[in-house]
Every structure is written in C-alpha cells, then in structure tokens.
Design a protein around this motif. Structure first.
Motif, PDB file in Angstrom:
ATOM      1  N   LEU A  19       0.438   2.935  -3.837  1.00  0.00           N
ATOM      2  CA  LEU A  19       0.586   4.109  -2.973  1.00  0.00           C
ATOM      3  C   LEU A  19      -0.486   4.122  -1.886  1.00  0.00           C
ATOM      4  CD1 LEU A  19       1.303   7.745  -4.073  1.00  0.00           C
ATOM      5  CD2 LEU A  19      -0.590   7.273  -2.543  1.00  0.00           C
ATOM      6  N   LEU A  20      -1.730   3.896  -2.276  1.00  0.00           N
ATOM      7  CA  LEU A  20      -2.838   3.900  -1.310  1.00  0.00           C
ATOM      8  C   LEU A  20      -2.718   2.729  -0.329  1.00  0.00           C
ATOM      9  CD1 LEU A  20      -5.782   4.818  -3.711  1.00  0.00           C
ATOM     10  CD2 LEU A  20      -4.676   6.299  -2.029  1.00  0.00           C
ATOM     11  N   ALA A  21      -2.366   1.557  -0.866  1.00  0.00           N
ATOM     12  CA  ALA A  21      -2.228   0.384  -0.002  1.00  0.00           C
ATOM     13  C   ALA A  21      -1.112   0.583   1.017  1.00  0.00           C
ATOM     14  CB  ALA A  21      -1.947  -0.855  -0.853  1.00  0.00           C
ATOM     15  N   CYS A  22       0.007   1.128   0.554  1.00  0.00           N
ATOM     16  CA  CYS A  22       1.144   1.373   1.446  1.00  0.00           C
ATOM     17  C   CYS A  22       0.783   2.389   2.523  1.00  0.00           C
ATOM     18  CB  CYS A  22       2.338   1.861   0.638  1.00  0.00           C
ATOM     19  SG  CYS A  22       3.760   2.336   1.640  1.00  0.00           S
ATOM     20  N   ALA A  23       0.109   3.468   2.127  1.00  0.00           N
ATOM     21  CA  ALA A  23      -0.245   4.521   3.084  1.00  0.00           C
ATOM     22  C   ALA A  23      -1.146   3.992   4.185  1.00  0.00           C
ATOM     23  CB  ALA A  23      -0.922   5.679   2.352  1.00  0.00           C
ATOM     24  N   PHE A  24      -2.179   3.234   3.812  1.00  0.00           N
ATOM     25  CA  PHE A  24      -3.103   2.715   4.811  1.00  0.00           C
ATOM     26  C   PHE A  24      -2.480   1.583   5.632  1.00  0.00           C
ATOM     27  CE2 PHE A  24      -6.230   4.889   2.150  1.00  0.00           C
ATOM     28  CZ  PHE A  24      -6.988   5.514   3.137  1.00  0.00           C
TER      29      PHE A  24
END
Length: 225
Positions: free
Chosen positions: A54-59
């Motif tokens: 989730l964090l990787a996708c968002a950034f």
C-alpha cells in the motif's frame, strides 16, 4: 503557479489523478494480499505485506504523477515563452491566426478582423494562448496537486482490501475481501466515467471484471508458490 483559484482544468486533472490512484491502490494491494494469503496463514505476514505494498503503491503513484504533470507544466511554460517571442517578431501572423479562428466559427471576415485587432490590442498573449493552445495565461497544471491526490487516493483505495483481509473473521475473510474490492473498483469506474462523460455502467462493469481477473491471477500465483 499563481495564487488564484484552481481552474476547472486543474480540478479535473487532480480528480483524474485521484481516481486512477485509488484504482491502482485497490488492485495492487489486493494482488499482493491474495498471493501472500494463499501462500501463508501467518496473519502478521499478510498484514505487513499488504501494508508495505500500500505504501509503495501510494508513493510510486505520487512520484509518477509529479514527474508526468511537471513535464506538462514545463511544456506549457515553454509555449508561453515561445508565444511572447512570436508576438514581438511575427505579430501580423499571430493576428491572422486570431482572425481565422473567428472566421471558421462563422464570423464575417470584416468582423473577425475587428475582433482580432481589439483582442490583440488589449490582451495579445492571453488571446493567442487561448486560441492556439486552449491555455489560460497564469494557470499552469500543478504537479503537487496531482501528486498528493494520487498519494492519498492510492493509500485510501488500498485500505479497502487490506482492512477486509486482515480485520474480518477467518470465515468471512476471502468473501469479504472480494466484495470490498468489487465495490471499490465499481466506485472508481463510476467516478472515472463521470469525469470523462462516459458510460458509467460499462466503466463499472469493466473495472469489476478487471478486479476479479486480478484476484484470480494472484490467487493462482499464491497456489503455485
């Protein structure tokens, strides 16, 4: 960017980035969750894998939007610079472009020339940018708006499958995640259709089918692993 209110074009661009970010967040996170959840029953491992994705996708979405829209903004500024130079060196040609613009819209040649002369006498750069490029002087697309829209929407979208997979009771985990993903991608399909003035039902159905295919593929990968 100037401190003026966001134009409709800027707002549409920001909303577009948000909708796409949300859709990507949903599908990438559920893909990882399905693969990991099939491969292991360790609840903490599933949660960490989903949260990390989730964090990787968002950034990733935010940085991609920032780079893309920055390039568009640079192009718009280069166009303004070029037109400023043309107004100094080729004013008559620019005036003719404005005249032809109104002639093509059914205005007589005499009236078109009168309009062109008046507009070019008052606001030449603003006029030529609008007519040649459909740009509004001083209103450049903001890479920051698009980046933050993608960042938060991708994170918010990814929460749907993450919460469903990690918070629901074991008996409801898989079905609940499928329902959560189906609902959320249908919503992004509806919003994207409304923004693009398209067929909402078709966009929703298309997104749901893509979501199901994504879940099936990653479920299969988890089985193989």
């Amino acid at each position: 960017m100037t401190k003026e209110k966001m134009t409709m074009a800027q707002l549409a661009n920001t909303l577009r980035a948000g909708v796409l970010g949300s859709n990507d967040g949903i599908l990438t996170v559920v893909g990882v969750l399905f693969t990991v959840a099939v491969a292991t029953t360790n609840h903490f491992t599933i949660f960490i894998a989903g949260l990390s994705d989730l964090l990787a996708c968002a950034f990733s979405m935010a940085s991609g939007e920032y780079a893309s829209v920055s390039s568009q903004c640079d192009t718009e500024k280069a166009v303004v610079k070029k037109e400023k130079a043309l107004l100094k060196t080729n004013f008559d040609d620019e005036l003719k472009i404005v005249e032809n613009y109104y002639i093509k819209r059914g205005v007589s040649a005499t009236t078109a020339m009168a309009i062109a002369k008046e507009l070019m006498a008052k606001q030449p750069l603003k006029t030529i940018l609008h007519i040649k490029y459909d740009l509004e002087l001083g209103h450049y697309v903001s890479p920051w708006y698009a980046a933050f829209a993608s960042l938060f929407s991708a994170a918010a979208g990814g929460l749907f499958p993450l919460v469903a997979m990690t918070c629901l009771p074991s008996a409801w985990r898989w079905l609940g995640t499928i329902i959560a993903v189906s609902f959320s991608v249908a919503l992004t399909g509806f919003l994207s259709a409304k923004l693009g003035k398209g067929d909402a039902k078709r966009a929703m159905l298309r997104n749901v089918i893509i979501g199901w295919i994504t879940m099936c593929i990653h479920y299969g990968l988890g089985k193989i692993i």
